[in-house]
Design an enzyme around this catalytic site. Structure first.
Site, PDB file in Angstrom:
ATOM      1  N   CYS A  47       0.957  -1.024   0.017  1.00  0.00           N
ATOM      2  CA  CYS A  47      -0.065   0.029   0.240  1.00  0.00           C
ATOM      3  C   CYS A  47       0.900   1.205  -0.034  1.00  0.00           C
ATOM      4  O   CYS A  47       1.928   1.279   0.594  1.00  0.00           O
ATOM      5  CB  CYS A  47      -0.917   0.038   1.227  1.00  0.00           C
ATOM      6  N   SER A  49       0.738   3.642   1.858  1.00  0.00           N
ATOM      7  CA  SER A  49       0.959   4.117   3.225  1.00  0.00           C
ATOM      8  C   SER A  49       2.202   3.540   3.712  1.00  0.00           C
ATOM      9  O   SER A  49       2.983   4.115   4.379  1.00  0.00           O
ATOM     10  CB  SER A  49      -0.160   3.797   4.135  1.00  0.00           C
ATOM     11  N   HIS A  52       5.068   5.460   2.330  1.00  0.00           N
ATOM     12  CA  HIS A  52       5.240   6.842   2.970  1.00  0.00           C
ATOM     13  C   HIS A  52       6.296   6.502   4.316  1.00  0.00           C
ATOM     14  O   HIS A  52       6.893   7.351   4.727  1.00  0.00           O
ATOM     15  CB  HIS A  52       3.868   7.219   3.785  1.00  0.00           C
ATOM     16  N   HIS A  69       0.289  -3.981   5.913  1.00  0.00           N
ATOM     17  CA  HIS A  69      -1.195  -4.089   6.972  1.00  0.00           C
ATOM     18  C   HIS A  69      -2.499  -4.381   5.929  1.00  0.00           C
ATOM     19  O   HIS A  69      -3.587  -4.082   6.085  1.00  0.00           O
ATOM     20  CB  HIS A  69      -1.631  -2.463   7.223  1.00  0.00           C
ATOM     21  N   CYS A 176      -7.222  -3.378   3.496  1.00  0.00           N
ATOM     22  CA  CYS A 176      -7.018  -1.893   3.574  1.00  0.00           C
ATOM     23  C   CYS A 176      -7.656  -1.082   2.126  1.00  0.00           C
ATOM     24  O   CYS A 176      -8.582  -0.719   2.145  1.00  0.00           O
ATOM     25  CB  CYS A 176      -5.426  -1.619   3.640  1.00  0.00           C
TER      26      CYS A 176
END
Length: 376
Positions: A47, A49, A52, A69, A176
């Site tokens: 993902c 995220s 990041h 996740h 997610c």
């Protein structure tokens, strides 16, 4: 070999610090304590995220950490007091827990369980420690899940049992990306039949929004992205009009307002960029438009815009995990996928063995993938 109650040695992708490739290491995964579940991971999506954290823009995360996740797996063992799952159950770890007891869990309007680790990223289990060690050092958990590992340990509030026949390499996205985008359309915006929608960013989240808008009956769905390679897939999933802002000599919100008699009913920011958020807000109808923030922005981001944008009647809102109450809704989303209520399969653009995880991140950074799924 019987592993319940014992430390398991396995492979994991450890992030030792920002701006470094993930390192495949042998780690030790401790047995689950009371109210915890140890899971053998079968598949995990990559993902934005996670990226990041790797590139340092989510600065609150403590290193070393095992990211990931968006996974699916099988319960290996459970700690004392666990009642909702048992060894052998197929499950999805939940980055958004559901304790069922806090003020948010008891409120039907929201899903932000107070046990979530998304605000502070402590990386800790309930007792303040982690179940991972590597080279004698404690390695922290990420977002209550940590799926870039062959085995993980989660709290019972952060796992949902799903149908054992569900394909892990597809339904992991429900952990997610898919739920976040799809729920933003059907739960957060509450898109209505015949309405117009504009989706800013046509990655995995954005295309999941598109699927939600289509299921909800939107009559026109605009897909906005600066990468035209994404347009064919977007149209396949329901986008009616693809727009590349670089093809116009005026701001894209003005383009959309001109095409929709004053603005779009529902707009969605799926990039994690504050300038795109303002653009999406400006593109929503001045009197009754709704703009939904979905993308995760860097930790230092602050947003500014003319308050008159809101005073005329627009709504700006957001939610995490598509405002789905996770333990309740994830099994149903899996069932809906199996019943072909929606088709997530086109979202998976690449499948790679776990050891090639850094290749998967490169695909994401270079705009070559929608979702890369790692298999174990």
């Amino acid at each position: 070999m019987e592993t319940a109650g014992k430390v398991i040695k396995c492979k994991a992708a450890v992030a030792w610090g920002p701006n470094k490739p993930l390192s495949i290491e042998e780690i030790e995964v401790a047995p689950p304590k009371a109210h915890e579940v140890r899971i053998k991971i079968l598949a995990s999506g990559i993902c934005r995220s996670d990226e990041h954290v790797v590139n340092g823009s989510l600065s609150l995360v403590t290193f070393p950490v095992i990211l990931g996740h968006e996974g699916a797996g099988v319960v290996e063992s459970v700690g004392e007091g666990v009642t909702s799952v048992k060894p052998g159950d197929k499950v999805i770890p939940l980055s958004m827990p559901q304790c069922g007891k806090c003020v948010c869990c008891l409120n039907p309007k929201c899903n932000l369980c107070q046990l979530n680790d998304i605000h502070n990223f402590t990386g800790q289990m309930a007792d303040g420690s982690s179940r991972f060690t590597c080279k004698g050092q404690q390695v922290w958990n990420f977002a209550c899940t940590s799926t870039f590992t062959e085995y993980t340990v989660v709290d019972e509030t952060s796992v949902a049992k799903i149908d054992n026949k569900a394909p892990a390499d597809k339904v992991c996205l429900i952990g997610c990306g898919f739920s976040t985008g799809y729920g933003s359309a059907v739960n957060v915006a509450k898109v209505e039949p015949g309405s117009t929608c504009a989706v800013f960013g046509l990655g995995g989240i954005g295309l999941s929004v598109v699927i939600g808008c289509k299921v909800a009956g939107a009559s026109r769905i605009f897909g906005i992205d600066i990468n035209p390679d994404k347009f064919a897939k977007a149209k396949e999933l329901g986008v009616t009009d693809c727009i590349n802002p670089r093809d116009y000599d005026k701001p894209v919100h003005e383009v959309l307002v001109g095409m929709t008699n004053g603005g779009v009913d529902y707009t969605f920011e799926c990039v994690g960029n504050i300038d795109v958020t303002v653009s999406a807000l400006q593109a929503s109808h001045f009197a009754f438009g709704t703009c939904v923030i979905i993308g995760v922005t860097p930790s230092s981001s602050k947003i500014a815009f003319d308050p008159m944008l809101m005073l005329t009647g627009r709504t700006l809102k957001g939610a995490l995990f598509g405002n789905f109450k996770s333990k309740d809704c994830v099994p149903k989303l899996v069932s809906d996928y199996q019943a072909k209520k929606f088709n997530m399969d086109p979202l998976v653009s690449h499948v790679l063995p776990f050891e090639k995880i850094n290749e998967g991140f490169d695909l994401l950074r270079n705009g070559k993938s929608i979702r890369t799924v790692l298999t174990f």
